[in-house]
Design a protein around this motif. Structure first.
Motif, PDB file in Angstrom:
ATOM      1  N   ASP A  46       0.866  -1.174   0.000  1.00 52.65           N
ATOM      2  CA  ASP A  46       0.000   0.000   0.000  1.00 52.65           C
ATOM      3  C   ASP A  46       0.906   1.228   0.000  1.00 52.65           C
ATOM      4  N   ARG A  55       0.502   4.603   0.042  1.00 52.74           N
ATOM      5  CA  ARG A  55       0.286   5.686   1.005  1.00 52.74           C
ATOM      6  C   ARG A  55       0.669   5.262   2.417  1.00 52.74           C
ATOM      7  N   LYS A  56       0.344   4.022   2.763  1.00 52.99           N
ATOM      8  CA  LYS A  56       0.657   3.531   4.105  1.00 52.99           C
ATOM      9  C   LYS A  56       2.151   3.284   4.265  1.00 52.99           C
ATOM     10  N   THR A  57       2.761   2.670   3.266  1.00 56.01           N
ATOM     11  CA  THR A  57       4.175   2.325   3.343  1.00 56.01           C
ATOM     12  C   THR A  57       5.070   3.555   3.318  1.00 56.01           C
ATOM     13  N   ARG A 115       4.082   6.577   3.967  1.00 59.58           N
ATOM     14  CA  ARG A 115       3.572   7.557   4.937  1.00 59.58           C
ATOM     15  C   ARG A 115       3.363   8.938   4.306  1.00 59.58           C
ATOM     16  N   LYS A 118       1.114  11.575   3.894  1.00 57.14           N
ATOM     17  CA  LYS A 118      -0.098  12.041   4.560  1.00 57.14           C
ATOM     18  C   LYS A 118       0.004  13.541   4.801  1.00 57.14           C
ATOM     19  N   SER A 120       8.361   2.122   8.100  1.00 54.04           N
ATOM     20  CA  SER A 120       7.024   1.511   8.129  1.00 54.04           C
ATOM     21  C   SER A 120       7.123   0.019   8.410  1.00 54.04           C
ATOM     22  N   GLU A 133       6.297  -2.143  12.284  1.00 55.47           N
ATOM     23  CA  GLU A 133       5.332  -3.244  12.421  1.00 55.47           C
ATOM     24  C   GLU A 133       5.738  -4.225  13.516  1.00 55.47           C
TER      25      GLU A 133
END
Length: 317
Positions: A63, A65-67, A69, A71, A144, A148
């Motif tokens: 992903d 946007r998630k990986t 970051r 934002k 990221s 985890e």
């Protein structure tokens, strides 16, 4: 992403940088008349980071946007990043001065190449493209995956070490390690790489502009004796105690602006042995996994070996 994938990515980045630099040296030796554009030479290091980062993240189908970051943050956060960055400068200068006791100032080595290009071109490569690539790779993909593990403090420290060693010389390693930790905390608190990118741009941009308008500044460390360097270390040490404290206060203000920022900052300062995650609306406690992985350790050891190798010609007896 997860810690294992972050380790694999770092290993590929290290291998990419080493092979790229070896190839560059071989071209210079065996093809001395080959015309390598200065722009390409300056951007090569960042390209060698960007290629494995993009290839592996696409291969893994993460992903984006998630990986990475990516934002949005509040405008007030970005504005506070300005004084935060400049309050960190004395600490960065202290780290740089300390390494000058053992090695050369690496940035001085590229001054002539920098000044041979228009300032707009150099500024884009060193102050925009470079910070964007490095934040994308280290505070984005690397952090990221490491985060985890649930060990946010360990993840911040490890990506800082990865970032510092990626430069593969002692001079840049020390202050890049400190910067990497600071930007890692900023990324965790805001949930975005954008504040770190802006801070990175300010640091690299200030250094780049000073090369053009303060051309003699780059020669200062060459003329400094060990006594002068020790005196500078003392001065920066005293100053950085105050400015770093102010920087931390600004970080608290930033944490208060972004949703959940203070909670994330608290978890960094007071890491838990176990952390809570949400599954289908229910809170459960899960033990943290290891932030280190075998590929990460191999990559770190390879980078350390290169750093040690670069010290040999400059060792002072």
């Amino acid at each position: 992403m997860n810690p294992l994938r972050s380790g694999i990515l770092y290993l590929f980045i290290v291998i990419s940088i080493i092979l790229g630099n070896v190839l560059f040296v071989l071209v210079r030796i065996f093809l001395p008349y080959a015309n390598i554009p200065t722009e390409a030479a300056l951007a090569m290091g960042e390209i060698l980071i960007l290629i494995p980062t993009l290839l592996l993240t696409v291969f893994w189908g993460v992903d984006v946007r998630k990986t990475f970051r990516i934002k949005k943050v509040k405008l007030r956060t970005i504005l506070l990043v300005i004084p935060l960055t400049y309050m960190l400068m004395p600490l960065v200068a202290l780290c740089n001065a300390f390494t000058l006791l053992f090695t050369e100032n690496v940035v001085e080595g590229i001054t002539d190449a920098v000044l041979s290009l228009p300032i707009a071109v150099t500024f884009f490569i060193l102050a925009v493209f470079g910070p964007f690539t490095e934040e994308l790779a280290f505070r984005g993909a690397e952090y990221s995956g490491l985060a985890e593990s649930g060990n946010r403090t360990g993840a911040i420290l490890l990506q800082g070490a990865m970032f510092g060693l990626m430069h593969m010389n002692l001079n840049q390693f020390v202050y890049a390690f400190v910067i990497g930790i600071a930007f890692g905390v900023l990324c965790e608190v805001t949930g975005s790489i954008l504040p770190g990118f802006f801070a990175h741009l300010l640091i690299n941009g200030s250094s780049t502009v000073s090369m053009y308008f303060l051309e003699d500044a780059g020669k200062v460390s060459e003329e400094m004796s060990k006594a002068d360097i020790l005196l500078a270390i003392q001065g920066y040490a005293l100053l950085s105690v105050f400015t770093t404290a102010v920087a931390f206060f600004i970080l608290i203000l930033i944490a208060g602006l972004e949703e959940g920022g203070r909670d994330r900052l608290a978890l960094i300062l007071r890491p838990l042995k176990r952390h809570k995650v949400t599954i289908e609306g229910n809170y459960i406690e899960v033990s943290k996994t290891r932030v280190f992985s075998i590929p990460a350790v191999i990559g770190l050891l390879m980078a350390v070996a290169v750093v040690v190798f670069t010290l040999i010609p400059f060792r002072r007896f």
